[in-house]
Design a protein around this motif. Structure first.
Motif, short mmCIF file in Angstrom:
data_model
loop_
_atom_site.label_atom_id
_atom_site.label_comp_id
_atom_site.label_asym_id
_atom_site.label_seq_id
_atom_site.Cartn_x
_atom_site.Cartn_y
_atom_site.Cartn_z
N ASP A 152 74.33 7.54 60.97
CA ASP A 152 75.01 7.94 59.41
C ASP A 152 74.32 7.56 58.31
OD1 ASP A 152 76.93 9.02 61.19
OD2 ASP A 152 77.98 7.15 61.53
N TYR A 153 74.44 8.15 57.32
CA TYR A 153 73.93 7.75 55.99
C TYR A 153 72.46 7.16 55.99
CZ TYR A 153 78.86 8.15 54.93
OH TYR A 153 80.18 8.68 54.81
N PHE A 154 71.56 7.82 56.91
CA PHE A 154 70.33 7.14 57.23
C PHE A 154 69.55 7.39 56.09
CE2 PHE A 154 66.00 7.66 58.63
CZ PHE A 154 65.87 6.56 59.28
N LYS A 155 69.68 8.27 55.08
CA LYS A 155 69.14 8.39 53.80
C LYS A 155 69.16 7.10 52.98
CE LYS A 155 68.84 11.74 49.98
NZ LYS A 155 68.70 10.79 48.82
N GLN A 156 70.41 6.65 53.07
CA GLN A 156 70.65 5.13 52.25
C GLN A 156 69.60 4.07 52.78
OE1 GLN A 156 74.58 4.06 52.33
NE2 GLN A 156 75.36 6.26 51.47
N ILE A 157 69.34 4.13 53.94
CA ILE A 157 68.43 3.05 54.52
C ILE A 157 67.01 3.20 53.99
CG2 ILE A 157 67.31 2.13 56.55
CD1 ILE A 157 69.90 2.85 57.87
N ASN A 158 66.67 4.57 53.75
CA ASN A 158 65.31 4.73 53.12
C ASN A 158 65.41 4.63 51.64
OD1 ASN A 158 63.97 5.74 55.45
ND2 ASN A 158 64.43 7.78 55.12
N ASP A 159 66.46 5.01 51.20
CA ASP A 159 66.64 4.79 49.57
C ASP A 159 66.77 3.24 49.27
OD1 ASP A 159 66.38 7.47 49.44
OD2 ASP A 159 68.78 7.82 49.39
N GLY A 169 63.16 2.49 57.00
CA GLY A 169 63.78 3.64 57.95
C GLY A 169 63.33 3.85 59.28
N ASP A 170 61.87 3.74 59.42
CA ASP A 170 61.19 4.14 60.61
C ASP A 170 61.55 2.74 61.53
OD1 ASP A 170 59.72 6.01 59.61
OD2 ASP A 170 57.99 5.21 59.32
N ALA A 171 61.51 1.44 61.09
CA ALA A 171 61.93 0.56 62.01
C ALA A 171 63.09 0.73 62.58
CB ALA A 171 61.61 -0.85 61.26
N ALA A 209 66.09 11.78 74.03
CA ALA A 209 64.91 12.04 73.31
C ALA A 209 65.30 12.19 71.82
CB ALA A 209 64.62 13.43 73.96
N ARG A 210 64.36 12.06 70.94
CA ARG A 210 64.48 12.04 69.38
C ARG A 210 64.19 13.59 69.27
NH1 ARG A 210 60.54 10.32 64.77
NH2 ARG A 210 61.67 10.71 62.85
N THR A 211 65.24 14.39 68.69
CA THR A 211 65.08 15.49 68.52
C THR A 211 65.11 16.25 66.96
OG1 THR A 211 67.71 15.74 68.60
CG2 THR A 211 66.40 16.45 70.55
N GLY A 244 84.59 11.41 59.04
CA GLY A 244 84.45 10.11 58.66
C GLY A 244 83.28 9.36 59.33
N ARG A 245 82.74 9.84 60.25
CA ARG A 245 81.43 9.40 61.00
C ARG A 245 81.98 8.38 61.83
NH1 ARG A 245 79.94 11.21 55.92
NH2 ARG A 245 78.41 12.55 55.73
N ASN A 246 80.81 7.62 62.53
CA ASN A 246 80.84 6.58 63.43
C ASN A 246 82.09 6.77 64.40
OD1 ASN A 246 80.63 4.11 64.71
ND2 ASN A 246 81.56 2.80 63.33
N1 LIG Z 1 61.93 6.47 57.38
C1 LIG Z 1 62.26 7.77 57.91
N2 LIG Z 1 63.03 8.69 57.44
C2 LIG Z 1 63.22 10.00 57.92
C3 LIG Z 1 62.41 10.40 59.01
N3 LIG Z 1 62.89 11.57 59.38
C4 LIG Z 1 63.74 11.78 58.48
N4 LIG Z 1 63.98 11.06 57.57
C5 LIG Z 1 65.13 10.95 56.44
O1 LIG Z 1 66.32 10.87 57.10
C6 LIG Z 1 67.28 11.24 56.16
C7 LIG Z 1 68.35 12.26 56.53
O2 LIG Z 1 69.28 12.35 55.52
P1 LIG Z 1 70.48 13.44 55.72
O3 LIG Z 1 70.19 14.57 56.42
O4 LIG Z 1 71.11 13.47 54.29
O5 LIG Z 1 71.44 12.66 56.72
P2 LIG Z 1 72.17 11.24 56.57
O6 LIG Z 1 71.39 10.35 55.17
O7 LIG Z 1 71.64 10.53 57.79
O8 LIG Z 1 73.35 11.21 56.32
P3 LIG Z 1 74.31 12.03 57.46
O9 LIG Z 1 73.60 12.53 58.60
O10 LIG Z 1 75.21 13.02 56.65
O11 LIG Z 1 75.22 10.71 57.69
C8 LIG Z 1 66.32 12.00 55.07
O12 LIG Z 1 66.53 11.09 53.71
C9 LIG Z 1 64.95 12.01 55.54
O13 LIG Z 1 63.93 11.90 54.61
C10 LIG Z 1 61.49 9.60 59.32
O14 LIG Z 1 60.72 9.98 60.41
N5 LIG Z 1 61.53 8.15 58.91
#
Ligand SMILES: Nc1nc2c(ncn2[C@@H]2O[C@H](COP(=O)(O)OP(=O)(O)OP(=O)(O)O)[C@@H](O)[C@H]2O)c(=O)[nH]1
Length: 570
Positions: free
Chosen positions: A438-445, A452-454, A474-476, A554-556
C-alpha cells in the motif's frame, strides 16, 4: 725317375722313409686322398684312398696317368682347375686350392678341394714334383646349399655376425637377402662388416651399436629396430639374434633381419591417428568407451578415468562399475537409453555420475549399437558437461528470477499458473493471490528509490519465509507479488494470508538515511480459488478484482473473490 729331394737333411733316408710310411698309414686310415705328380713324365702316384675314390685298383709304387684325374673332373670344372694347374706347373704359384667336382667310384658326385703344392722345381724354374691332398667338401657344400635354399624362403637375411675382442666385426655367413636389405654382397662383409654399419641411418647407428654391446654383455637376445639409408630411400628393419661367446672371446650372433618399412609406416600412421584422436578427445573433453553387454566388459579411454575421478592403474572398468557410478536417480534413464539403442541404434543420454569423492558430474553419452557386429556391443563417447550444465542451470535460474528481490519473476509465475490451470481437476485445490504494497509510491517519494528497493527486497524475503514448501511466490510487477498456494482451500488460504498480512504490518523499517523515524508498511491481498473451467486470465482477473476492491475499502486487508460475489473482506 729322380725322387724329390729329401727336405729333411737331418734325417737319414731310412728315417725319412720310416716317417713317410707312418704318414701314409695315417692318411690311408683317415681316408685322406693324396697324389703326387712327376710333371716332366706326367706320371702320377696316388694313395690307396684316392685309388678307392676313383675306383682304381691300387699297388704301391704303381704310376697312373695324370689324365685319370682330369677325366674324373666334371666338364664344367675342368677348364678352371687346369688353368690353376698350368700356373703351378709354370712355377708361377707355389700353392693353390683348386675346387672341382668329380664322379667317384659307383658314379657318386663329390665336391673336392685339392690343396696342391709344388715340391720341387727343375732348372728352368718349372714345377718338377707336385703333390695334392683332396678334401671331400661334399657334405659342407650340401649343407651350404641346403642353408641357402632355406634362407631363400625366409624373409630378409639370416646371418652369423661375429665381434672380435679387438673390435673387428664381420658376417661370416649372410644369406643372399643381405643384398636386398643393405645393398652389399655377402662375401664383401664376410671379413669386414663395416659396409653394413655404414648403411645404417646416422641417427640410429649409435643405438644399434650399444644394443649389440648390451646383448654381448648380458648374452641376452639382441633385438633392434632401426633405419637403413639406401640412396634417397630410408627403410626400416628389425633384427633379432641369439648371442654366443666362444672360448677365444669372440661373440657370435645367429639371427635374422627383416624389412619392416610397411609395418612401421602403418604403425607410425596408426600412432599419429591415435595421438590426433587423443588430442581431439582431450580438446573436446571427450572419452571413448566400448561396452560388451554379453561379457560385462568395458573399455575406457584415459579421459574417462579423469571424468569419473578414478585411477587408471588400479581400477578395471566394467559395466557394473559404471552403473555403480551413475547417480541413482538417473540409472533408470541410462538403462532405458541402452535398451532403446538396441532397438533403434542410438544411445543419447545426459545423466549424472557420482565420483568417489562424492562430487557430482554431468555427462553426455552418445553411442551407436552396431547391429552388424554379432556381439552385444555398444561403442560411444562420453563428455563431461558439468560446466555447461551449471551454466545452463544458472541461465535457467536467472530467466525465472527477479533480479531485485531474488524471488521468482513474473515469467515463472505465469508459467506455473498456466500449468496449474491446464492440469486442474475437480479434486485439485489451489488458491491464487495478488499481494500489493500500500502507498508504496510514498516510500519512494519520502526516502528515495533505493529505500523503496530495500523495502521490496526485505518484504519479498520475509514473504518467502512465511510460505510452505511447494507454494510459489513471485514478483509480478513493481510493488506487486503473486502467490500460488497448492492443496489449500479458501478458508485455510484466507487465514494464512491474513496472518501474513498482520506480520507484514508489524515489520519496522528504518530509513537508510538514519535520520528519519522508523516506519511500517501494509499490504492488500486479493485472492481466489481456481475453478475447473478457468484459464489463467480469468483467475488473475478475479484475484485482481478482489485486490482492487480491498484498495478501495481502505487497504491493509485480505479480500476473497468468487464467481458470484465481487469480494469478501476478511
Ligand atoms: N523503488 C522502486 N519503486 C518502484 C519499482 N517499481 C515500481 N515502483 C514504484 O512503485 C510505485 C507504485 O505506485 P502506485 O501504482 O501509485 O501504487 P501505490 O503508491 O503503492 O499505491 P496503492 O497501490 O494504490 O496503494 C510507483 O511510484 C513506482 O515508481 C521498483 O522496482 N523500485
Amino acid at each position: 725317375m729322380p725322387l724329390p729331394k729329401n727336405p729333411y737333411p737331418d734325417l737319414s733316408d731310412a728315417q725319412v722313409r720310416e716317417q713317410l710310411q707312418w704318414l701314409e698309414t695315417m692318411m690311408t686310415r683317415s681316408k685322406v686322398a693324396t697324389w703326387k705328380l712327376h710333371r716332366p713324365s706326367m706320371k702320377m702316384f696316388i694313395n690307396s684312398a684316392l685309388a678307392e675314390l676313383l675306383g682304381q685298383s691300387w699297388q704301391r709304387e704303381q704310376s697312373y696317368p695324370f689324365e685319370l684325374l682330369v677325366e674324373a673332373m666334371h666338364a664344367e670344372c675342368r677348364h678352371s682347375a687346369m688353368a690353376v694347374m698350368q700356373q703351378l706347373w709354370a712355377g708361377d704359384l707355389e700353392h693353390a686350392d683348386v675346387i672341382f667336382r668329380v664322379t667317384a667310384a659307383h658314379g657318386q658326385a663329390r665336391t673336392i678341394r685339392d690343396t696342391v703344392s709344388v715340391i720341387s722345381h727343375d732348372r728352368q724354374g718349372q714345377a718338377e714334383w707336385l703333390t695334392g691332398v683332396w678334401i671331400d667338401m661334399t657334405d659342407t657344400v650340401m649343407a651350404h646349399h641346403r642353408l641357402e635354399r632355406i634362407a631363400s624362403t625366409v624373409p630378409g637375411v639370416i646371418y652369423q655376425f661375429s665381434m672380435y675382442p679387438d673390435g673387428r666385426m664381420c658376417f661370416p655367413y649372410a644369406s643372399a637377402g643381405i643384398k636386398a636389405i643393405y645393398g652389399v654382397d655377402a662375401d664383401v662383409v664376410s671379413t669386414d662388416g663395416s659396409a653394413v654399419f655404414d648403411a645404417i641411418h646416422p641417427a640410429d647407428r649409435e643405438r644399434v651399436r650399444s644394443s649389440i654391446q648390451q646383448s654381448a654383455e648380458s648374452l641376452q637376445p639382441w633385438f633392434c629396430e632401426y633405419r637403413i639409408v639406401r640412396g634417397e630411400q630410408t627403410r626400416w628393419v628389425a633384427g633379432n639374434a641369439m648371442p654366443e661367446l666362444d672360448a677365444e672371446g669372440v661373440y657370435h650372433w645367429f639371427g635374422q633381419i627383416v624389412d619392416t618399412t610397411l609395418d612401421k609406416q602403418r604403425e607410425l600412421e596408426l600412432e599419429e591417428s591415435r595421438i590426433t584422436l587423443k588430442r581431439a578427445q582431450e580438446i573436446a573433453e571427450l572419452g571413448y568407451w566400448k561396452a560388451n553387454f554379453a561379457t560385462g566388459e568395458l573399455y575406457w579411454s584415459d579421459k574417462i578415468y579423469d571424468i569419473f575421478g578414478l585411477d587408471k592403474d588400479t581400477v578395471k572398468p566394467s559395466i557394473s562399475l559404471f552403473q555403480q557410478a551413475v547417480h541413482p536417480d538417473d540409472l533408470a534413464l541410462v538403462l532405458a537409453s541402452e535398451q532403446q539403442a538396441k532397438k533403434f541404434g542410438t544411445h543419447d543420454v545426459v545423466h549424472r555420475i557420482i565420483r568417489p569423492d562424492g562430487s557430482v558430474r554431468w555427462v553426455h553419452e552418445l553411442a551407436d549399437y552396431n547391429q552388424y557386429i554379432h556381439e552385444d556391443i555398444l561403442i560411444g563417447t562420453v563428455r563431461d558437461i558439468t560446466e555447461q550444465k551449471i551454466y545452463e542451470q544458472e541461465l535457467e535460474r536467472l530467466s525465472i528470477t527477479d533480479e531485485l528481490t531474488g524471488v521468482y519473476n513474473r515469467r515463472y509465475f505465469m508459467q506455473q499458473l498456466e500449468q496449474l490451470v491446464v492440469r486442474f481437476t475437480p479434486s485439485t485445490q489451489a488458491v491464487v493471490a495478488i499481494f500489493d504494497i500500500d502507498y508504496f509510491k510514498q516510500i519512494n517519494d519520502n526516502y528515495g528509490h533505493a529505500e523503496g528497493d530495500a523495502v521490496l527486497r526485505r518484504l519479498a524475503q520475509f514473504m518467502q519465509q512465511q510460505l510452505r514448501p511447494g507454494d510459489i511466490f513471485a514478483r509480478t510487477g513493481g510493488e506487486e507479488f503473486g502467490l500460488l498456494l497448492h492443496r489449500t482451500n479458501a478458508a485455510d488460504a484466507k487465514r494464512r494470508l491474513n496472518a501474513i498480512r498482520i506480520l507484514v504490518n508489524e515489520l519496522e523499517f528504518v530509513p537508510s538515511t538514519g535520520t528519519e523515524q522508523p516506519y511500517r508498511v501494509s499490504a492488500t491481498i486479493g485472492l481466489t480459488n481456481v475453478h475447473v473451467d478457468d484459464d489463467k486470465d480469468s483467475v488473475l482477473y478475479r484475484a485482481d478484482h478482489a485486490l482492487y476492491f480491498g484498495k478501495n475499502k481502505g487497504r491493509n486487508c485480505v479480500i476473497w473473490a468468487d464467481d458470484e460475489a465481487d469480494a469478501d473482506v476478511v
